[in-house]
Design a protein around this motif. Structure first.
Motif, PDB file in Angstrom:
ATOM      1  N   LEU A  56       0.850  -1.186   0.000  1.00  0.00           N
ATOM      2  CA  LEU A  56       0.000   0.000   0.000  1.00  0.00           C
ATOM      3  C   LEU A  56       0.887   1.237   0.000  1.00  0.00           C
ATOM      4  O   LEU A  56       1.702   1.433   0.893  1.00  0.00           O
ATOM      5  N   LYS A  57       0.725   2.076  -1.012  1.00  0.00           N
ATOM      6  CA  LYS A  57       1.627   3.206  -1.181  1.00  0.00           C
ATOM      7  C   LYS A  57       1.006   4.525  -0.739  1.00  0.00           C
ATOM      8  O   LYS A  57       1.695   5.396  -0.204  1.00  0.00           O
ATOM      9  N   VAL A  58      -0.301   4.680  -0.974  1.00  0.00           N
ATOM     10  CA  VAL A  58      -0.970   5.953  -0.720  1.00  0.00           C
ATOM     11  C   VAL A  58      -2.374   5.689  -0.165  1.00  0.00           C
ATOM     12  O   VAL A  58      -3.057   4.781  -0.631  1.00  0.00           O
ATOM     13  N   ILE A  59      -2.777   6.488   0.822  1.00  0.00           N
ATOM     14  CA  ILE A  59      -4.161   6.506   1.294  1.00  0.00           C
ATOM     15  C   ILE A  59      -4.708   7.909   1.065  1.00  0.00           C
ATOM     16  O   ILE A  59      -4.105   8.894   1.501  1.00  0.00           O
ATOM     17  N   CYS A  60      -5.834   7.999   0.379  1.00  0.00           N
ATOM     18  CA  CYS A  60      -6.505   9.271   0.153  1.00  0.00           C
ATOM     19  C   CYS A  60      -7.856   9.261   0.862  1.00  0.00           C
ATOM     20  O   CYS A  60      -8.627   8.307   0.704  1.00  0.00           O
ATOM     21  N   LYS A  85       7.683  -1.213   7.061  1.00  0.00           N
ATOM     22  CA  LYS A  85       8.782  -0.270   7.279  1.00  0.00           C
ATOM     23  C   LYS A  85       8.774   0.873   6.270  1.00  0.00           C
ATOM     24  O   LYS A  85       9.352   1.935   6.533  1.00  0.00           O
ATOM     25  N   GLU A  86       8.147   0.662   5.130  1.00  0.00           N
ATOM     26  CA  GLU A  86       8.190   1.642   4.052  1.00  0.00           C
ATOM     27  C   GLU A  86       7.332   2.869   4.353  1.00  0.00           C
ATOM     28  O   GLU A  86       6.308   2.784   5.037  1.00  0.00           O
ATOM     29  N   ASN A  87       7.746   4.000   3.809  1.00  0.00           N
ATOM     30  CA  ASN A  87       6.999   5.244   3.921  1.00  0.00           C
ATOM     31  C   ASN A  87       5.582   5.093   3.364  1.00  0.00           C
ATOM     32  O   ASN A  87       5.363   4.432   2.349  1.00  0.00           O
ATOM     33  N   LEU A  88       4.599   5.692   4.045  1.00  0.00           N
ATOM     34  CA  LEU A  88       3.210   5.679   3.593  1.00  0.00           C
ATOM     35  C   LEU A  88       2.740   7.115   3.425  1.00  0.00           C
ATOM     36  O   LEU A  88       2.886   7.939   4.334  1.00  0.00           O
ATOM     37  N   ILE A  89       2.188   7.410   2.272  1.00  0.00           N
ATOM     38  CA  ILE A  89       1.669   8.750   1.988  1.00  0.00           C
ATOM     39  C   ILE A  89       0.187   8.793   2.326  1.00  0.00           C
ATOM     40  O   ILE A  89      -0.578   7.918   1.915  1.00  0.00           O
ATOM     41  N   ILE A  90      -0.232   9.805   3.085  1.00  0.00           N
ATOM     42  CA  ILE A  90      -1.647  10.037   3.362  1.00  0.00           C
ATOM     43  C   ILE A  90      -2.009  11.416   2.823  1.00  0.00           C
ATOM     44  O   ILE A  90      -1.410  12.419   3.215  1.00  0.00           O
ATOM     45  N   ILE A  91      -2.975  11.446   1.916  1.00  0.00           N
ATOM     46  CA  ILE A  91      -3.485  12.698   1.358  1.00  0.00           C
ATOM     47  C   ILE A  91      -4.909  12.870   1.872  1.00  0.00           C
ATOM     48  O   ILE A  91      -5.789  12.055   1.560  1.00  0.00           O
ATOM     49  N   ILE A 115       5.179   8.310   8.061  1.00  0.00           N
ATOM     50  CA  ILE A 115       4.003   8.756   7.327  1.00  0.00           C
ATOM     51  C   ILE A 115       4.275  10.147   6.767  1.00  0.00           C
ATOM     52  O   ILE A 115       4.685  11.051   7.493  1.00  0.00           O
ATOM     53  N   GLN A 116       4.054  10.288   5.498  1.00  0.00           N
ATOM     54  CA  GLN A 116       4.154  11.592   4.832  1.00  0.00           C
ATOM     55  C   GLN A 116       2.736  12.109   4.648  1.00  0.00           C
ATOM     56  O   GLN A 116       1.991  11.626   3.802  1.00  0.00           O
TER      57      GLN A 116
END
Length: 316
Positions: A56-60, A85-91, A115-116
């Motif tokens: 899962l790369k991005v949550i909008c 462990k990987e970065n997760l983007i939340i928009i 989390i970005q």
């Protein structure tokens, strides 16, 4: 190029046949996927759909109403417990970041991954590039709280090697051909072969709009000029909306169909159905109202339905 898996298609509350809002979008070129909205129970739907939280790369999040976001905290916690462990983007709206920070403080939420967070207002009408294949931009909608649509653009760069010309010029098949196709020049037999002379590049692009709750679909008029598919709520039929009144600020099947027809939209997927329409007869009622006013290609989504938008912009 884009695979849509509906994880929840009910409005307000879940029913025995439909969970509340959640949509997984996978780039068919790799294993990465993004999530649009995370109503309560979304992580259970993810398990049943056999999607990995590791990819899962991005949550909008389209807006702060609970049927679109109450499953977010549990999902994030489960990703942590699964050793992500990987970065997760939340928009999302800024309120979602505040909620996450308070929840983390009060419940000892353990997130062993960064989390970005991106405030949805920061990418209004401008593209945010997820990677070389995907970009997202947002459009404001009209609802009881600030609500947004996400425009997902996927592109694939295809490089075709001019094999016949290379054969004519005597360059032997093998590593040299691959080097040229990757965009690198080579020297062979005291002759320079420039990649640009032997590689034809074409870009295939598709675009999908996924809208949050919205009683003014015309706000998407400009975005729909280039869109291949619109995924939008049809909470009520027009007759029920007339009885309920404007205060819920939702869209009827007729409103959506008339808008899609007016913009010559090629593909439409209706979702976010009121529980009063979850049986076979209710779904048929929504279907018939859309068909009366829209002549394009459309579906009414059920939980776990999958649709693919291929490189030629055909929705199947």
């Amino acid at each position: 190029m884009l695979l849509f898996t509906f994880l929840g298609t009910s409005s307000g509350v879940p029913s025995l046949s439909r969970n509340v809002s959640g949509l997984a979008i996978k780039n068919t070129k790799n294993r990465d996927w993004m999530l649009i909205d995370a109503g309560e129970g979304t992580q259970h739907q993810i398990l049943q759909a056999k999607l990995s939280l590791q990819h899962l790369k991005v949550i909008c999040i389209t807006h702060v109403h609970g049927d679109h976001c109450y499953g977010l905290m549990g999902l994030l916690a489960s990703a942590g417990m699964n050793s992500r462990k990987e970065n997760l983007i939340i928009i999302a709206p800024k309120e979602i970041q505040t909620w996450l920070e308070v929840t983390a403080k009060l419940t000892e939420l353990y997130l062993p991954y960064p989390i970005q967070f991106i405030d949805v207002k920061d990418i209004l009408n401008q593209a945010f590039h997820i990677d070389e294949y995907l970009s997202i931009q947002c459009v404001s909608l009209h609802h009881r709280v600030p609500s947004y649509a996400f425009i997902i653009t996927a592109q694939h760069v295809q490089k075709k090697l001019d094999i016949e010309t290379l054969k004519e010029q005597g360059l032997p098949k093998g590593k040299a051909w691959g080097t040229l196709q990757q965009g690198n020049d080579i020297e062979w037999n005291k002759q320079i072969f420039l990649s640009q002379d032997y590689v034809q590049t074409s870009i295939q692009q598709v675009q999908a709009i996924i809208a949050g709750d919205n009683d003014m679909p015309e706000l998407l008029s400009d975005a729909c000029k280039t869109a291949n598919v619109l995924i939008h709520e049809t909470t009520y039929t027009q007759a029920v909306l007339d009885k309920v009144g404007k205060s819920p600020m939702h869209c009827s099947a007729k409103m959506l169909a008339e808008f899609a027809e007016s913009t010559s939209l090629p593909n439409l997927i209706a979702t976010h159905l009121s529980p009063r329409y979850h049986d076979k007869q209710g779904i048929q009622t929504i279907h018939d109202e859309i068909a009366e006013f829209y002549r394009g290609h459309f579906f009414i989504a059920n939980d776990f339905d999958q649709y693919q938008l291929d490189a030629s912009a055909v929705l199947i």
